[in-house]
Design an enzyme around this catalytic site. Structure first.
Site, PDB file in Angstrom:
ATOM      1  N   LYS A 160      -8.280   7.322  -8.567  1.00 14.31           N
ATOM      2  CA  LYS A 160      -9.590   7.278  -7.896  1.00 14.31           C
ATOM      3  C   LYS A 160     -10.254   8.630  -8.169  1.00 14.31           C
ATOM      4  O   LYS A 160     -10.610   9.391  -7.252  1.00 14.31           O
ATOM      5  CB  LYS A 160      -9.367   7.008  -6.394  1.00 14.31           C
ATOM      6  CG  LYS A 160     -10.610   6.669  -5.610  1.00 14.31           C
ATOM      7  CD  LYS A 160     -11.220   5.325  -5.967  1.00 14.31           C
ATOM      8  CE  LYS A 160     -12.510   5.125  -5.196  1.00 14.31           C
ATOM      9  NZ  LYS A 160     -13.316   4.002  -5.706  1.00 14.31           N
TER      10      LYS A 160
ATOM     11  N   ASP B 168      -9.823   0.537  -7.305  1.00 15.56           N
ATOM     12  CA  ASP B 168     -10.526  -0.636  -6.763  1.00 15.56           C
ATOM     13  C   ASP B 168     -10.819  -1.648  -7.868  1.00 15.56           C
ATOM     14  O   ASP B 168     -10.664  -2.857  -7.690  1.00 15.56           O
ATOM     15  CB  ASP B 168     -11.801  -0.237  -5.994  1.00 15.56           C
ATOM     16  CG  ASP B 168     -12.570   0.896  -6.661  1.00 15.56           C
ATOM     17  OD1 ASP B 168     -12.078   1.465  -7.656  1.00 15.56           O
ATOM     18  OD2 ASP B 168     -13.680   1.215  -6.190  1.00 15.56           O
TER      19      ASP B 168
ATOM     20  N   ASP C 264       2.021   1.099  -4.419  1.00 19.48           N
ATOM     21  CA  ASP C 264       2.603   0.229  -3.399  1.00 19.48           C
ATOM     22  C   ASP C 264       1.750  -1.037  -3.264  1.00 19.48           C
ATOM     23  O   ASP C 264       2.244  -2.165  -3.277  1.00 19.48           O
ATOM     24  CB  ASP C 264       2.655   1.001  -2.065  1.00 19.48           C
ATOM     25  CG  ASP C 264       3.515   0.303  -1.034  1.00 19.48           C
ATOM     26  OD1 ASP C 264       4.139  -0.716  -1.373  1.00 19.48           O
ATOM     27  OD2 ASP C 264       3.557   0.781   0.116  1.00 19.48           O
TER      28      ASP C 264
ATOM     29  N   ASP D 292       2.450  -4.993  -5.106  1.00 19.36           N
ATOM     30  CA  ASP D 292       2.571  -6.210  -4.289  1.00 19.36           C
ATOM     31  C   ASP D 292       1.599  -7.278  -4.779  1.00 19.36           C
ATOM     32  O   ASP D 292       1.925  -8.460  -4.854  1.00 19.36           O
ATOM     33  CB  ASP D 292       2.295  -5.903  -2.808  1.00 19.36           C
ATOM     34  CG  ASP D 292       3.582  -5.602  -2.060  1.00 19.36           C
ATOM     35  OD1 ASP D 292       4.589  -5.279  -2.727  1.00 19.36           O
ATOM     36  OD2 ASP D 292       3.585  -5.680  -0.813  1.00 19.36           O
TER      37      ASP D 292
END
Ligand code: NAD
Length: 356
Positions: A191, A223, A247, A251
């Site tokens: 980011k 994002d 993390d 997922d």
């Protein structure tokens, strides 16, 4: 070969899926003439109950003295109210730090047999999903200072996300080396338009890329990456990112490939010893019902054979047996679809053993 394996049976479905992984390893030992010695290293809820500590020193020592560590998953509602420092997850964070495992490698690959299980449209899935997320594991916000205090009558909380150059450098090397064995493309996710730690991340990864001229490097904001993963996951080969972003993205990556119960992971440091675990949690909602999917745990054991023990033939044998079980139509309930044969955790483990 003789290998000493530390076993963390864990909580919830942990002991059930670990039993199946051990049966598979025993079958491999028998077939290929190896000896695997197992030593238990209690961690998480089990260790809190026995030792009032989610990672007793004796368990950490067992892991540090082993050739590799196999972990199921820890935690559950029983320990939700224990103080922060004593929570099961703290044991896991301390183990990763204690073993200096800074690289978490999580493959996201769609099994042909499970195309229907992906929540993505067939037009997206048909382009193929086969990438790896390389996540930095012992830095960033999870390991920075955490503080909550009362200021001017209201609570204020902060978590520090910090990275040093060498922490970024070593994980970048893992990503480029992983890409060299695959389709030779690294996408570094950050980011950098907002965060200083991301600006440094981008600069260091770009510098490390100079040592890998055969690998293409691209950068993507986190994002956008979250969107691209559901829009066109076929574009990715190796994604490298920091701890917190990794993390969440890993997922998401596992979800698009179908059942959460199927995906293995490895956490590695500088040596060959690693920590191998399925990506899911301890699934307390189905613990003790013999319905858990043991495949993520079994494939984690296969990754251990391949990466820590240099036993590729043995790892291939496990992976082929899993594939054969799926091709023969056997499914645990989480991956069940019409026309397939439903098996429990034990029966799925036994079927895979029989197919080796
Ligand atoms: P979870 O992954 O345990 O479960 C999410 C859902 O997936 C549940 O419905 C569960 O039944 C299902 N599921 C998970 N693994 C499965 C399997 N092998 N077969 C079939 N179904 C499966 O996540 P959660 O519910 O958010 O967390 C439960 C506990 O696990 C919490 O205490 C959490 O802190 C802990 N946890 C531990 C780890 C770890 O040890 N690495 C990781 C994540 C969560």
């Amino acid at each position: 070969m003789t290998k000493n394996i530390a076993i963390i049976r864990g909580d919830g479905i942990g002991p059930e899926i670990m039993a199946e992984a051990i049966s598979v390893l025993n079958r491999i030992a028998e077939k290929f003439g190896h000896t695997f010695n197992y030593t238990e290293a209690p961690m998480g809820g089990e260790a809190i109950d026995k030792f009032e500590d989610p990672l007793p020193q004796s368990s950490l020592d067992t892991c540090l003295n082993s050739d590799s560590v196999l972990l199921s998953a820890v935690g559950g509602p029983k320990w939700d109210s224990v103080p922060k420092e004593k929570r099961p997850e703290r044991g896991l964070l301390r183990l990763r730090a204690g073993m200096e495992l800074y690289a978490n490698i999580r493959p996201a690959q769609l099994f042909d047999e499970l195309r229907d299980a992906s929540p993505l449209k067939p037009s997206i899935v048909d382009k193929g999903i086969d990438f790896v997320v390389v996540r930095e594991l012992i830095g960033g916000a999870y390991f920075g200072e955490h503080r909550t205090e009362k200021l001017d009558g209201e609570y204020y909380a902060q978590d520090i996300m910090a990275y040093s150059e060498h922490e970024i450098e070593r994980i970048a090397h893992v990503a480029f080396q992983t890409a060299q064995k695959r389709r030779k493309a690294v996408c570094s996710v950050d980011k950098a338009n907002v965060l200083d730690s991301s600006k440094l991340w981008r600069k260091v990864v770009t510098k490390v890329a100079e040592s890998y001229p055969d690998v293409t490097l691209s950068h993507m904001y986190v994002d956008n990456c979250a969107m691209q993963l559901v829009k066109d996951p076929s574009q990715f080969d190796v994604i490298v990112t920091e701890n917190l972003f990794g993390d969440i993205l890993s997922d998401e990556a596992s979800m698009i490939t179908g059942s959460i119960g199927m995906i293995p992971s490895s956490s590695l440091g500088d040596g060959t010893r690693g920590l191998y675990e399925p990506i899911h949690g301890s699934a307390p909602d189905i613990a003790g019902t013999d319905t858990a999917n043991p495949i993520g745990m079994i494939l984690s054991a296969a990754m251990m054979l391949r990466y820590s023990f240099d036993m590729s033939k043995e790892a291939d044998a496990v992976e082929k047996a899993v594939d054969s079980a799926l091709k023969a139509g056997f499914r645990t309930v989480d991956a069940m679809s019409e026309g397939k044969t439903r098996l429990g955790c034990r029966a799925m483990g036994k079927t895979i053993c029989d197919m080796i």
